[in-house]
Design a protein around this motif. Structure first.
Motif, PDB file in Angstrom:
ATOM      1  N   ILE A  40      -1.275   0.241  -8.988  1.00  0.00           N
ATOM      2  CA  ILE A  40      -0.092  -0.139  -8.210  1.00  0.00           C
ATOM      3  C   ILE A  40      -0.144  -1.642  -7.954  1.00  0.00           C
ATOM      4  O   ILE A  40      -1.145  -2.148  -7.434  1.00  0.00           O
ATOM      5  N   ARG A  41       0.911  -2.323  -8.286  1.00  0.00           N
ATOM      6  CA  ARG A  41       1.027  -3.738  -7.962  1.00  0.00           C
ATOM      7  C   ARG A  41       2.323  -3.951  -7.196  1.00  0.00           C
ATOM      8  O   ARG A  41       3.401  -3.664  -7.705  1.00  0.00           O
ATOM      9  N   ILE A  42       2.206  -4.399  -5.958  1.00  0.00           N
ATOM     10  CA  ILE A  42       3.377  -4.698  -5.140  1.00  0.00           C
ATOM     11  C   ILE A  42       3.708  -6.164  -5.375  1.00  0.00           C
ATOM     12  O   ILE A  42       2.971  -7.052  -4.948  1.00  0.00           O
ATOM     13  N   GLY A  81       9.452  -8.478  -2.368  1.00  0.00           N
ATOM     14  CA  GLY A  81      10.533  -7.765  -1.709  1.00  0.00           C
ATOM     15  C   GLY A  81      11.741  -8.669  -1.557  1.00  0.00           C
ATOM     16  O   GLY A  81      11.647  -9.899  -1.684  1.00  0.00           O
ATOM     17  N   CYS A  83       2.798  -3.762   3.306  1.00  0.00           N
ATOM     18  CA  CYS A  83       3.015  -2.446   2.705  1.00  0.00           C
ATOM     19  C   CYS A  83       1.789  -1.564   2.900  1.00  0.00           C
ATOM     20  O   CYS A  83       0.658  -2.044   2.911  1.00  0.00           O
ATOM     21  N   VAL A  93       0.189   1.934   1.159  1.00  0.00           N
ATOM     22  CA  VAL A  93       0.306   2.851   0.029  1.00  0.00           C
ATOM     23  C   VAL A  93      -0.315   4.183   0.427  1.00  0.00           C
ATOM     24  O   VAL A  93      -1.455   4.239   0.877  1.00  0.00           O
ATOM     25  N   LEU A 130      11.938  -3.291  -3.044  1.00  0.00           N
ATOM     26  CA  LEU A 130      10.600  -3.730  -3.446  1.00  0.00           C
ATOM     27  C   LEU A 130      10.524  -3.722  -4.964  1.00  0.00           C
ATOM     28  O   LEU A 130      11.036  -2.806  -5.611  1.00  0.00           O
ATOM     29  N   LEU A 175       8.030  -3.108  -7.821  1.00  0.00           N
ATOM     30  CA  LEU A 175       6.743  -2.461  -7.996  1.00  0.00           C
ATOM     31  C   LEU A 175       6.405  -2.325  -9.471  1.00  0.00           C
ATOM     32  O   LEU A 175       7.290  -2.199 -10.317  1.00  0.00           O
TER      33      LEU A 175
END
Length: 772
Positions: free
Chosen positions: A9-11, A14, A30, A32, A219, A221
């Motif tokens: 997962i890479r955020i 936003g 954030c 997760v 977001l 993602l």
């Protein structure tokens, strides 16, 4: 052979997020969560993005894009399962009944401040409802209650609803989830029993309402789900040997080697992952400094401007960054812990930027006056200088406990840069090369986000976060060894200029001391560290529970003990100087592992599994005050037991309660375990140790995906080398190197194919047996 599922997962960023603070902004972060975990937070929850596993499975290449945030509805945030038995009773002239037996539930959401819930069940059918008793303070309740309803064949309502609620004395009850049964489906089976996942209630908003509600923003993602089959260790030995040989022979002129090829063909999308995997492989092989030195050399060969050295996200930069987080985290905690805690506790208002300044009333009663901008700047600069002075003093004093391998890596880096840029005009380059990692990629990020580095258990509030940011900026300026550049971009930092200038001088002195360790000193330091490890002692008060029984029955089994670790045993007593104490001999310890948070409602519980004289296993549970204390005890015990011979390969991260393991739900108390133990100790630190087979598997996957690029780059480098060489004949050894690599990758591919074929045949046999 083992199966490993990994979710990446890479955020990224936003946009269009709503305003939550009185300043007209927000301080977003954030969280997760996996497997329908309920969203509960004291902070203002802006919204959520939900992605199902099924959506990721059909996209093996992963998802990358903007996703709209949706509203958080408490009745939609559910988790856990419930064990039910639903049956139809009666036949012929006997009135038919619908019976629902509610047995137990597991992994329910925590709705109360005590970290649990008070769950009860409400069963509904044909307009009637019945309720179970309330089980206090439990996310794993047992009811074992039955509810019966008269079955109405003429009713249009064919649904049985089983709802789970959290009972509250004052406020309204909280919804925990529900299961719906279609009674018509039971007509043939007559009974259905099993564990059922709790689902959300019906959405309260209609489709029309979706267009009326304000936008919550989006977001961006990047997600990817990957299932890995990890083969036995013997299959990865050839690849690991190739990697080690590449590092060992690089400086003998045997090139282009494998590390160089990986450096040339790794893209920005997977560079961080590849760097982390390689660092862990070479840590396990005892060649981490050799590996980093190769990357330093490759980076310097490509760099002509020293001011940009190691500022990009190259493989060398990412590898060094990963190495810092593995090898230097304990050092970081010892260095930053006191100053971070001081800032969190004081909660002082600190601001230097006039555009962000808040002026408040000051003075005693009757003499109120409005603070001036100069007042705030003077107070803020004084506080920041105090924090900065304390931190720089700590850095100067930290050379005595600076990690040996980190010191050696920085020494190599310093010497490489000095040799590459020897001119007097570049005299700062060797210092900046070190500070670019130590300050800009390690200390400063940890100050800005202490929770991400496990320095604090919660994120900072807005005021504390601003103080941390300003202190991090000061450290970045010191790390750049240039006060003028910062003050020209942000002139409001000028009040800190004297303190920053002094900090630069102190930091250069610290680095000079750090990189002048001679080989004899390093050997002496290594010996001292080994002796310290062998004679390690640790003690403190912990909450402890020891179980020899079949299961844990008490609600709060922990009692306060003084626990002491010596070179041969772990002892514990009710007071520090008690003459009566119990102990576990260190050679009897089979495993030292973390315990799942849901078991005791605490994330800081560890278990010590030991074997007594009769060969039976006993478990000692220790509840630590914080994640830092937990990691320190894990580290100390794993080091002390690193040479034990009776270690176990699998363990249960849960507890045995209610006649089954909470983690895997196996009913046998002696079940060998459902998770892999972690016996090794990485660099005498308290991070979880390495899994060399998994790391080698991940590198194999990467190399398999870039074989064409590897071949093209290989021949490009050979051709370039031949142009520079008077001998025009291609060295057959160079071609053999590529052939060996591709043969190794093909062998691993064939081994995976054989395993997949075996699994397909096994599944086919199971299907045929079931069909028969």
């Amino acid at each position: 052979m083992a199966k490993r599922s990994t979710l990446f997962i890479r955020i990224v960023e936003g946009k269009n997020l709503p305003i939550k603070d009185i300043t007209g902004n927000s301080d977003p972060y954030c969280i997760v969560r996996i497997d329908n975990e309920a969203i509960i937070s004291r902070d203002d929850v802006i919204g959520k993005v939900s992605i199902s596993k099924e959506a990721l499975v059909v996209k093996p290449q992963g998802l990358d894009g903007w996703m709209n945030l949706t509203e958080i509805d408490p009745d939609e945030e559910v988790q856990g399962e419930i064990h039910l038995q639903v049956a139809l009773l009666g036949a012929g002239d006997i009135p038919r009944k619908l019976r629902c037996r509610v047995l137990e539930a597991r992994d329910l959401a925590k709705k109360d401040r005590n970290g649990a819930s008070d769950p009860f069940v409400r069963v509904r059918y044909n307009g009637k409802s019945q309720e179970s008793t309330v089980v206090k303070k439990s996310c794993y309740p047992r009811w074992n209650e039955s509810f019966e309803f008269d079955l109405d064949d003429n009713s249009t309502d064919s649904l049985l609803s089983v709802e789970v609620w959290d009972w509250d004395l004052v406020s309204k009850n909280d919804f925990l989830g529900k299961v719906l049964f279609n009674i018509n489906r039971l007509q043939s089976a007559q009974q259905e029993e099993g564990w059922f996942r709790l689902g959300p209630d019906k959405p309260k908003h209609s489709q029309c309402d979706l267009f009326l509600r304000p936008s919550l923003g989006s977001l961006r993602l990047q997600l990817r789900l990957r299932d890995e089959t990890v083969l036995p260790s013997i299959h990865y030995q050839p690849l690991t040997e190739l990697l080690c040989r590449s590092v060992k022979t690089h400086f003998s002129g045997n090139w282009p080697d494998l590390i160089m090829l990986i450096d040339e063909t790794t893209t920005s999308e997977n560079r961080q992952e590849v760097a982390t995997n390689l660092v862990k492989i070479f840590l396990g092989q005892g060649l981490i400094n050799e590996f980093l030195d190769v990357l330093f050399k490759l980076e310097l060969e490509k760099t002509t401007e020293p001011n940009t050295l190691f500022r990009s996200n190259s493989l060398a930069s990412k590898s060094m960054e990963s190495f810092l987080k593995v090898a230097g985290m304990q050092y970081l905690h010892r260095l930053l812990g006191p100053i971070i805690n001081r800032i969190f506790e004081e909660k002082k208002y600190v601001e230097l930027d006039p555009n962000k300044m808040e002026l408040k009333e000051a003075g005693c009663s009757g003499l109120h006056r409005l603070q001036t901008e100069a007042d705030v700047i003077q107070q803020s600069s004084s506080l920041l200088q105090s924090y900065l002075s304390e931190l720089m003093a700590a850095i100067l004093q930290s050379s005595s406990f600076f990690p040996l391998l980190l010191g050696q890596a920085f020494q190599q880096l310093y010497q490489r840069v000095q040799a590459r840029f020897p001119d007097p005009e570049y005299r700062k380059a060797k210092f900046i090369a070190v500070t670019s990692f130590l300050c800009l990629r390690f200390i400063s990020p940890a100050i800005m986000s202490p929770k991400l580095f496990h320095l604090r258990e919660k994120h900072a509030d807005a005021r504390t976060s601003r103080t941390l940011l300003l202190l991090a900026k000061a450290i970045q300026t010191i790390g750049n060894l240039d006060t003028l550049m910062c003050c020209s971009k942000e002139p409001w930092m000028v009040p800190l200029q004297p303190a920053i200038q002094q900090g630069i001088a102190q930091l250069k002195d610290f680095i000079s001391c750090l990189v002048t360790i001679h080989d004899s000193d390093a050997l002496s330091l290594q010996t001292n560290m080994s002796l310290q490890c062998d004679s390690m002692e640790k003690e403190g008060f912990l909450f402890l529970h020891k179980t020899k029984d079949k299961c844990i029955l008490k609600t709060t089994p922990f009692k306060k003990y003084h626990v002491a670790l010596s070179k041969d045993k772990l002892s514990y007593s009710r007071s520090q100087h008690s003459k009566k104490s119990l102990f576990i001999s260190l050679p009897e310890i089979c495993a030292v592992e973390k315990v799942e948070e849901k078991c005791f409602g605490s994330a800081n519980v560890m278990q010590i599994i030991s074997s007594n004289d009769s060969g039976q296993q006993e478990t000692l549970y220790l509840d630590c005050k914080s994640v830092n204390e937990l990691n320190q005890w894990l580290s100390a015990l794993r080091k002390a037991c690193s040479h034990n011979k009776n270690t176990i390969s699998c363990y249960h991260p849960g507890i045995y309660k209610a006649d089954r393991w909470s983690c895997c739900h196996q009913k046998e108390k002696t079940d060998p375990g459902c998770d892999k133990t972690r016996h090794g100790v990485t660099l005498q630190e308290w991070y979880d140790p390495l899994d060399p087979d998994l790391e080698a598997q991940l590198i194999y996957r990467h190399l398999s995906g870039v074989q064409c690029a590897l071949r093209d780059k290989y021949y490009e480098l050979i051709k370039q080398d031949e142009v520079d060489d008077t001998d025009t004949d291609t060295d057959p050894k160079k071609v053999d190197g590529l052939t060996t690599l591709f043969k190794t990758l093909q062998d691993l591919h064939d081994a995976h194919a054989a395993v997949e074929k075996e699994e397909l045949l096994k599944n086919k046999n199971i299907f045929l047996e079931l069909k028969a």
